[in-house]
Write a protein that holds these residues in place. Sequence first.
Motif, PDB file in Angstrom:
ATOM      1  N   ARG A 141       0.837  -1.207   0.000  1.00 10.79           N
ATOM      2  CA  ARG A 141       0.000   0.000   0.000  1.00 10.79           C
ATOM      3  C   ARG A 141       0.865   1.247   0.000  1.00 10.79           C
ATOM      4  O   ARG A 141       1.771   1.386   0.819  1.00 10.79           O
ATOM      5  N   ALA A 142       0.539   2.149  -0.905  1.00 16.08           N
ATOM      6  CA  ALA A 142       1.349   3.366  -1.049  1.00 16.08           C
ATOM      7  C   ALA A 142       1.403   4.164   0.251  1.00 16.08           C
ATOM      8  O   ALA A 142       2.442   4.676   0.639  1.00 16.08           O
ATOM      9  N   GLY A 143       0.266   4.254   0.948  1.00 13.99           N
ATOM     10  CA  GLY A 143       0.229   5.041   2.192  1.00 13.99           C
ATOM     11  C   GLY A 143       1.146   4.463   3.256  1.00 13.99           C
ATOM     12  O   GLY A 143       1.865   5.187   3.943  1.00 13.99           O
ATOM     13  N   TYR A 144       1.145   3.130   3.377  1.00 10.12           N
ATOM     14  CA  TYR A 144       2.027   2.473   4.341  1.00 10.12           C
ATOM     15  C   TYR A 144       3.484   2.697   3.949  1.00 10.12           C
ATOM     16  O   TYR A 144       4.337   2.943   4.786  1.00 10.12           O
ATOM     17  N   LEU A 189       9.773  -5.086   2.276  1.00 13.44           N
ATOM     18  CA  LEU A 189       9.675  -6.273   1.424  1.00 13.44           C
ATOM     19  C   LEU A 189       8.306  -6.919   1.574  1.00 13.44           C
ATOM     20  O   LEU A 189       7.665  -6.787   2.616  1.00 13.44           O
ATOM     21  N   LEU A 190       7.892  -7.624   0.541  1.00 13.53           N
ATOM     22  CA  LEU A 190       6.586  -8.280   0.583  1.00 13.53           C
ATOM     23  C   LEU A 190       6.755  -9.754   0.932  1.00 13.53           C
ATOM     24  O   LEU A 190       7.715 -10.396   0.528  1.00 13.53           O
ATOM     25  N   LYS A 191       5.766 -10.277   1.692  1.00 11.12           N
ATOM     26  CA  LYS A 191       5.873 -11.662   2.177  1.00 11.12           C
ATOM     27  C   LYS A 191       5.848 -12.693   1.058  1.00 11.12           C
ATOM     28  O   LYS A 191       6.258 -13.814   1.259  1.00 11.12           O
ATOM     29  N   SER A 215       9.858  -3.864  -5.626  1.00 16.75           N
ATOM     30  CA  SER A 215       9.642  -3.109  -6.868  1.00 16.75           C
ATOM     31  C   SER A 215       8.170  -2.744  -7.070  1.00 16.75           C
ATOM     32  O   SER A 215       7.854  -1.678  -7.587  1.00 16.75           O
ATOM     33  N   GLU A 216       7.237  -3.617  -6.604  1.00 14.57           N
ATOM     34  CA  GLU A 216       5.807  -3.301  -6.749  1.00 14.57           C
ATOM     35  C   GLU A 216       5.463  -1.982  -6.060  1.00 14.57           C
ATOM     36  O   GLU A 216       4.627  -1.225  -6.516  1.00 14.57           O
ATOM     37  N   ALA A 274       4.186   3.755  -5.621  1.00 12.25           N
ATOM     38  CA  ALA A 274       4.484   5.037  -4.980  1.00 12.25           C
ATOM     39  C   ALA A 274       4.799   6.130  -5.987  1.00 12.25           C
ATOM     40  O   ALA A 274       4.479   7.288  -5.781  1.00 12.25           O
ATOM     41  N   TYR A 275       5.438   5.731  -7.078  1.00 12.74           N
ATOM     42  CA  TYR A 275       5.839   6.773  -8.023  1.00 12.74           C
ATOM     43  C   TYR A 275       5.063   6.705  -9.325  1.00 12.74           C
ATOM     44  O   TYR A 275       5.374   7.368 -10.286  1.00 12.74           O
TER      45      TYR A 275
END
Length: 199
Positions: free
Chosen positions: A83-86, A99-101, A124-125, A130-131
């Motif tokens: 999530r971008a906000g997180y 990192l993602l699980k 990278s996701e 985010a950008y």
Amino acid sequence: MITIVIAEDQRMLLGALASLLDLEDDMKVVGRAANGEEAIALVEKHQPDVCIMDIEMPAKSGLEAAEELKGKCKVIILTTFARAGYFERAIKAGVSGYLLKDSPSEELASSIRSIMSGRKIYASELMDEAYGGGDNPLTEREKEVLELVADGKNTKEIANELFLTTGTVRNYISVILDKLGVSNRIEAITRFKEKGWFK
């Protein structure tokens, strides 16, 4: 030897992560926490090089703990939530990795080594999100209105709380729905939550 504290509220995952990292010749898990508060206590006690942290945990979230641990050790967020906000909040807290699980387990050990050598590692996701125009489109005031809607307040209660007329609140709500590309308040709240934009 790289010393590590892991904070994760799912016991099985916590055990699996600790076992995996303990298999590495240059790593040792010195503490396991079930929430952010325990993580902070373990970092104070063991002064590890790295603290690996989930985000959504009871007592204190990983992001709140990361904000408190700033400068005390390197923090790596390991979460299911892209999530971008997180992500934005984690960056502000100065985390060294996000990192993602669902990434391969060997990636975690190599990311820890890279982070210890001074690099920052972000999934990278998240960079794309985010950008890639994943910014919150709402103004501060619109966000305030939506937060009150999410708290279950009706138009009149929101108007009273923000010292606005009910007509103005309705206008705000229709602008919010429009900006978020949704058709009702429930969808607006869901979309806002999915993006991680609620404080």
